[in-house]
Design a protein around this motif. Sequence first.
Motif, PDB file in Angstrom:
ATOM      1  N   ARG A   1       0.817  -1.210   0.000  1.00 19.23           N
ATOM      2  CA  ARG A   1       0.000   0.000   0.000  1.00 19.23           C
ATOM      3  C   ARG A   1       0.853   1.264   0.000  1.00 19.23           C
ATOM      4  NH1 ARG A   1      -5.146  -0.850   0.664  1.00 19.23           N
ATOM      5  NH2 ARG A   1      -5.468   1.340   1.132  1.00 19.23           N
ATOM      6  N   ALA A   2       2.046   1.210   0.561  1.00 15.62           N
ATOM      7  CA  ALA A   2       2.967   2.359   0.578  1.00 15.62           C
ATOM      8  C   ALA A   2       2.284   3.622   1.096  1.00 15.62           C
ATOM      9  CB  ALA A   2       3.534   2.593  -0.819  1.00 15.62           C
ATOM     10  N   GLY A   3       1.538   3.452   2.201  1.00 12.17           N
ATOM     11  CA  GLY A   3       0.940   4.625   2.840  1.00 12.17           C
ATOM     12  C   GLY A   3      -0.338   5.128   2.217  1.00 12.17           C
ATOM     13  N   ARG A   4      -0.901   4.398   1.261  1.00 15.03           N
ATOM     14  CA  ARG A   4      -2.139   4.855   0.627  1.00 15.03           C
ATOM     15  C   ARG A   4      -3.320   4.668   1.576  1.00 15.03           C
ATOM     16  NH1 ARG A   4      -4.006   1.640  -3.067  1.00 15.03           N
ATOM     17  NH2 ARG A   4      -2.550  -0.066  -2.682  1.00 15.03           N
ATOM     18  N   PRO A   5      -4.128   5.678   1.821  1.00 12.19           N
ATOM     19  CA  PRO A   5      -5.356   5.476   2.589  1.00 12.19           C
ATOM     20  C   PRO A   5      -6.383   4.730   1.748  1.00 12.19           C
ATOM     21  CG  PRO A   5      -5.276   7.709   1.769  1.00 12.19           C
ATOM     22  CD  PRO A   5      -3.953   7.069   1.400  1.00 12.19           C
ATOM     23  N   SER A   6      -7.377   4.169   2.392  1.00 10.89           N
ATOM     24  CA  SER A   6      -8.426   3.472   1.660  1.00 10.89           C
ATOM     25  C   SER A   6      -9.211   4.466   0.812  1.00 10.89           C
ATOM     26  CB  SER A   6      -9.372   2.764   2.637  1.00 10.89           C
ATOM     27  OG  SER A   6     -10.415   2.128   1.936  1.00 10.89           O
ATOM     28  N   ALA A   7      -9.391   4.146  -0.460  1.00 12.52           N
ATOM     29  CA  ALA A   7     -10.037   5.085  -1.384  1.00 12.52           C
ATOM     30  C   ALA A   7     -11.550   5.131  -1.212  1.00 12.52           C
ATOM     31  CB  ALA A   7      -9.696   4.696  -2.822  1.00 12.52           C
ATOM     32  N   LEU A   8     -12.132   4.087  -0.615  1.00 10.08           N
ATOM     33  CA  LEU A   8     -13.588   3.991  -0.551  1.00 10.08           C
ATOM     34  C   LEU A   8     -14.130   4.128   0.867  1.00 10.08           C
ATOM     35  CD1 LEU A   8     -14.041   1.008  -3.023  1.00 10.08           C
ATOM     36  CD2 LEU A   8     -14.485   3.407  -3.487  1.00 10.08           C
ATOM     37  N   GLY A   9     -13.266   4.519   1.798  1.00 10.94           N
ATOM     38  CA  GLY A   9     -13.664   4.509   3.202  1.00 10.94           C
ATOM     39  C   GLY A   9     -14.832   5.402   3.553  1.00 10.94           C
ATOM     40  N   ALA A  10     -15.081   6.429   2.777  1.00 11.99           N
ATOM     41  CA  ALA A  10     -16.173   7.349   3.101  1.00 11.99           C
ATOM     42  C   ALA A  10     -17.533   6.814   2.670  1.00 11.99           C
ATOM     43  CB  ALA A  10     -15.919   8.701   2.448  1.00 11.99           C
ATOM     44  N   ARG A  11     -17.539   5.719   1.946  1.00 11.65           N
ATOM     45  CA  ARG A  11     -18.807   5.150   1.459  1.00 11.65           C
ATOM     46  C   ARG A  11     -19.639   4.656   2.640  1.00 11.65           C
ATOM     47  NH1 ARG A  11     -20.367   3.664  -4.210  1.00 11.65           N
ATOM     48  NH2 ARG A  11     -22.259   2.436  -3.948  1.00 11.65           N
ATOM     49  N   GLY A  12     -20.888   5.097   2.741  1.00  6.30           N
ATOM     50  CA  GLY A  12     -21.737   4.735   3.877  1.00  6.30           C
ATOM     51  C   GLY A  12     -22.381   3.375   3.734  1.00  6.30           C
TER      52      GLY A  12
ATOM     53  N   LEU B   1      -9.287   8.432  15.186  1.00  3.87           N
ATOM     54  CA  LEU B   1      -8.569   7.261  14.684  1.00  3.87           C
ATOM     55  C   LEU B   1      -7.216   7.680  14.135  1.00  3.87           C
ATOM     56  CD1 LEU B   1     -11.503   5.575  12.733  1.00  3.87           C
ATOM     57  CD2 LEU B   1     -10.767   5.101  15.082  1.00  3.87           C
ATOM     58  N   ILE B   2      -6.181   7.014  14.587  1.00  6.30           N
ATOM     59  CA  ILE B   2      -4.848   7.244  14.043  1.00  6.30           C
ATOM     60  C   ILE B   2      -4.663   6.247  12.895  1.00  6.30           C
ATOM     61  CG2 ILE B   2      -2.376   7.246  14.535  1.00  6.30           C
ATOM     62  CD1 ILE B   2      -3.046   7.881  17.435  1.00  6.30           C
ATOM     63  N   ASP B   3      -4.925   6.702  11.694  1.00  4.73           N
ATOM     64  CA  ASP B   3      -4.884   5.814  10.527  1.00  4.73           C
ATOM     65  C   ASP B   3      -3.439   5.509  10.153  1.00  4.73           C
ATOM     66  OD1 ASP B   3      -5.663   4.279   8.417  1.00  4.73           O
ATOM     67  OD2 ASP B   3      -6.230   5.957   7.118  1.00  4.73           O
ATOM     68  N   ARG B   4      -3.155   4.245   9.958  1.00  8.53           N
ATOM     69  CA  ARG B   4      -1.819   3.815   9.532  1.00  8.53           C
ATOM     70  C   ARG B   4      -1.981   2.937   8.290  1.00  8.53           C
ATOM     71  NH1 ARG B   4       1.901   5.221  13.383  1.00  8.53           N
ATOM     72  NH2 ARG B   4       1.091   5.645  15.477  1.00  8.53           N
ATOM     73  N   PRO B   5      -2.104   3.562   7.111  1.00  7.97           N
ATOM     74  CA  PRO B   5      -2.372   2.810   5.880  1.00  7.97           C
ATOM     75  C   PRO B   5      -1.315   1.780   5.542  1.00  7.97           C
ATOM     76  CG  PRO B   5      -2.579   5.177   5.523  1.00  7.97           C
ATOM     77  CD  PRO B   5      -2.000   4.998   6.873  1.00  7.97           C
ATOM     78  N   ASP B   6      -0.099   1.957   6.073  1.00  6.57           N
ATOM     79  CA  ASP B   6       0.969   1.009   5.766  1.00  6.57           C
ATOM     80  C   ASP B   6       1.020  -0.151   6.747  1.00  6.57           C
ATOM     81  OD1 ASP B   6       1.594   2.705   7.816  1.00  6.57           O
ATOM     82  OD2 ASP B   6       3.727   2.867   7.315  1.00  6.57           O
ATOM     83  N   SER B   7       0.074  -0.213   7.679  1.00  3.32           N
ATOM     84  CA  SER B   7       0.037  -1.292   8.673  1.00  3.32           C
ATOM     85  C   SER B   7      -1.188  -2.171   8.444  1.00  3.32           C
ATOM     86  CB  SER B   7      -0.013  -0.706  10.089  1.00  3.32           C
ATOM     87  OG  SER B   7       1.132   0.065  10.353  1.00  3.32           O
ATOM     88  N   PRO B   8      -1.112  -3.435   8.821  1.00  3.82           N
ATOM     89  CA  PRO B   8      -2.286  -4.305   8.682  1.00  3.82           C
ATOM     90  C   PRO B   8      -3.450  -3.805   9.524  1.00  3.82           C
ATOM     91  CG  PRO B   8      -0.289  -5.589   9.124  1.00  3.82           C
ATOM     92  CD  PRO B   8       0.067  -4.158   9.335  1.00  3.82           C
ATOM     93  N   SER B   9      -4.659  -4.086   9.063  1.00  5.98           N
ATOM     94  CA  SER B   9      -5.856  -3.706   9.820  1.00  5.98           C
ATOM     95  C   SER B   9      -5.966  -4.546  11.080  1.00  5.98           C
ATOM     96  CB  SER B   9      -7.110  -3.909   8.964  1.00  5.98           C
ATOM     97  OG  SER B   9      -7.108  -3.057   7.846  1.00  5.98           O
ATOM     98  N   LEU B  10      -6.431  -3.907  12.145  1.00  6.25           N
ATOM     99  CA  LEU B  10      -6.682  -4.575  13.414  1.00  6.25           C
ATOM    100  C   LEU B  10      -8.139  -4.344  13.795  1.00  6.25           C
ATOM    101  CD1 LEU B  10      -3.451  -3.358  15.241  1.00  6.25           C
ATOM    102  CD2 LEU B  10      -3.828  -5.625  14.259  1.00  6.25           C
ATOM    103  N   GLY B  11      -8.714  -5.258  14.560  1.00  9.91           N
ATOM    104  CA  GLY B  11     -10.124  -5.151  14.919  1.00  9.91           C
ATOM    105  C   GLY B  11     -10.397  -4.020  15.890  1.00  9.91           C
ATOM    106  N   ALA B  12     -11.636  -3.473  15.825  1.00 11.17           N
ATOM    107  CA  ALA B  12     -11.987  -2.301  16.627  1.00 11.17           C
ATOM    108  C   ALA B  12     -13.041  -2.569  17.689  1.00 11.17           C
ATOM    109  CB  ALA B  12     -12.486  -1.185  15.707  1.00 11.17           C
ATOM    110  N   GLY B  13     -13.797  -3.642  17.570  1.00 12.58           N
ATOM    111  CA  GLY B  13     -15.006  -3.800  18.376  1.00 12.58           C
ATOM    112  C   GLY B  13     -14.796  -3.991  19.859  1.00 12.58           C
ATOM    113  N   GLU B  14     -13.601  -4.418  20.282  1.00  8.00           N
ATOM    114  CA  GLU B  14     -13.402  -4.730  21.700  1.00  8.00           C
ATOM    115  C   GLU B  14     -12.252  -3.953  22.331  1.00  8.00           C
ATOM    116  OE1 GLU B  14     -13.051  -8.905  20.779  1.00  8.00           O
ATOM    117  OE2 GLU B  14     -14.922  -9.346  21.791  1.00  8.00           O
ATOM    118  N   CYS B  15     -11.566  -3.137  21.558  1.00 13.19           N
ATOM    119  CA  CYS B  15     -10.362  -2.475  22.081  1.00 13.19           C
ATOM    120  C   CYS B  15     -10.673  -1.436  23.144  1.00 13.19           C
ATOM    121  CB  CYS B  15      -9.546  -1.864  20.948  1.00 13.19           C
ATOM    122  SG  CYS B  15     -10.335  -0.451  20.126  1.00 13.19           S
TER     123      CYS B  15
END
Length: 710
Positions: A152-163, A656-670
């Motif tokens: 990904r080289a730091g690319r944010p998700s292009a579709l993240g704003a989609r509801g 949210l501290i977005d880290r596009p170059d890191s693997p996704s981690l779950g959010a529901g229980e943190c």
Amino acid sequence: MTQAAVPESLRKHPRLRQWLQPGPDGRIRATPGKVDIGQGISHALRLIVAEELQVDPGRVEMVPPSTRKSPDEAVTSGSLSVQHSGTALRLAAAHLREACRERFARRVGVPAASVTLAAGLFSAGSECAGYAELADAALLDAEVDPVHLVPRAGRPSALGARGREDIAQKVFGEFRFIHDLAPEGLLHGQVFRPRTLDAQLDEAAWLRLQPRVEGIAGVVHVVRDGLLVGVLAESQHALAQAAERVAFATLWQGSAEVPQPHEVAQWLKSQPLDSTVVQQRGDAPPAGARVFRAEYGRAWLQHASIGLACALAQWTPEGLQVWSHSQGIFNLRRDLALAFGLPEASVTVTHAEGAGCYGHNGADDVAFDAAWLARQAGGRPVRVQWTRQQEMGNAPLGPAMTVDVEAAVDDAGRLVAWKQEVWSQGHGTRPGRGATPALLGAWQVAQPAPVTMAVNAALAVGGGSERNAVPPYEVPRLEVLNHRVLAMPLRVSALRGLGAQVNVLAAESMMDEIARALGRDPLAYRLEHLADERARAVLQEAARMAGWGRPGERAVGVGRGLGFARYKNTGAYCAVVAEVEVQEQARVRRLWIAADVGLVVHPDGTRNQVEGGAIQAASWALREAADLGPEGVRSQDWASYPILRFTDVPRVEVDLIDRPDSPSLGAGECSIGPTAAAIANAIDDALGIRMRVMPFTADSLLREAQRQGD
């Protein structure tokens, strides 16, 4: 990507067609094995597929998971859906994209690098083609090769704003939950059972009751098997009449040996134990070190699902069909096959969305009830929905816990030793993990399966009662012990976060207690003992959001507290600042939350999950404790088991501290553990009263104030 980074589910189900299938209508069918339990995971997975394939998300069809056509991704739990299923789908989509690109390039005789892709169409010059045209059976039968995934080289998700499209449907009552399914010929069913695991049925009472129930208009069949009494009817009204007559019949006798609320910690420590060393290192603390000791804990919790457990089942010549909102459809299939003496291939479980889930609730048990009753239905489908009293009384409890912490500091106030000791029942009696079925009904028939004792998951996958028992702070001497309680008077199992809530409460409360005793700022004291930059970043961000340390007057009875954890010590980072007002009782006014979940796929959905976990944690911390007695669970409605109401919900800010170059981690229980700790620390800041055992009710606040004042 290394092979080690490939999810286990993809290694077990490596063929592309098991995950993605382009259709002639231009849509891409995605068939993950993770289920949507209200957290919106299907939308996040859709966005992942759409982004990799470069198609509009509306063209990605998320197929409801089924044991007949989906890969086995075990249980949807532990905040692992994006991390595991999302990674598998991303790899599969990248493979499909590049395989189709190569095939198109060969067809038109150009280098693959010169082929462009836009809106799902590959093109070179005047030639173009879509996925359905390029992906034949041979391509879909190939094994997914992770080499196709582009960094990904730091690319944010292009579709993240989609509801999410389902939100409006749910708000306006248009969404079809499992409770709304009504196939032709449907019969309504109800199963009545004892409230304790150790019970007997009064045969004389049953013989008096049976004709009275069979005589109700609309009742089709009444069946008894061991301790279970089942009723099939043409209407819900007839079932309600049957329920009234069963309630007055006093069919069962039995009792459970449960402790009084003030004796929970003593009871846990006095039972037979299976003790293990979770982690141990370093030498004994130096002589003269200052030692701090405290005991923290909670009572048993109930799932208290607002949406009731429901299932449909039908026996056909091919076998058993079940529709369930289970978190683990393959595990459920396995135990249903065991319970009914069927080969697994004869049982199909299809997921249908329920109205939310926080762990191992009653979904699997009600599926057994529906299947058990459907055998008497002559091939007609049967629907079973638990009542509020059945939901509260029969679903597994979240285990009570007590945690002792002993910490030592040197003359400079630096941590030199930490011992954390946990007493708790196991946090898992889920189906599909043992030699016999772990379904409540299967334990209560005439030929019962043995009751499954609660166990903990392996620490490698997060553990159970020992989850987050290892503190995140640097300390030379560390000892963490876990004592699994080998007694289960009432059934317990997984509840959101498992042992993390109490372990984080204990560690973060102790850090505050030490910091305050030393006259140090709680934030600064934590940062002194943290080397992980991502951990430091969420703490500093939550503090910035809340204006931590900023001078200003504060009203009497208002305090602020801080809590931090990395979920499972391997998952998402989360820091919480809570502002609490204490008048007659404690009320959370505001929560500031900073979270690092790696690559953020869908920011709004991630915030929803973090916020939802924090609000539920606040409810547990301030309100919830099961009322247990010899007759079983006594708290069977909202009056006897109060939860946080809408009017009690605090204002919540999530960054949210977005880290596009890191693997996704779950959010529901943190946010579960940090929120509970932040509330406890805020109460101490407001009143100078240290609350160590949840829930922090008005009565417990008064008792603790009197005790600490003596």
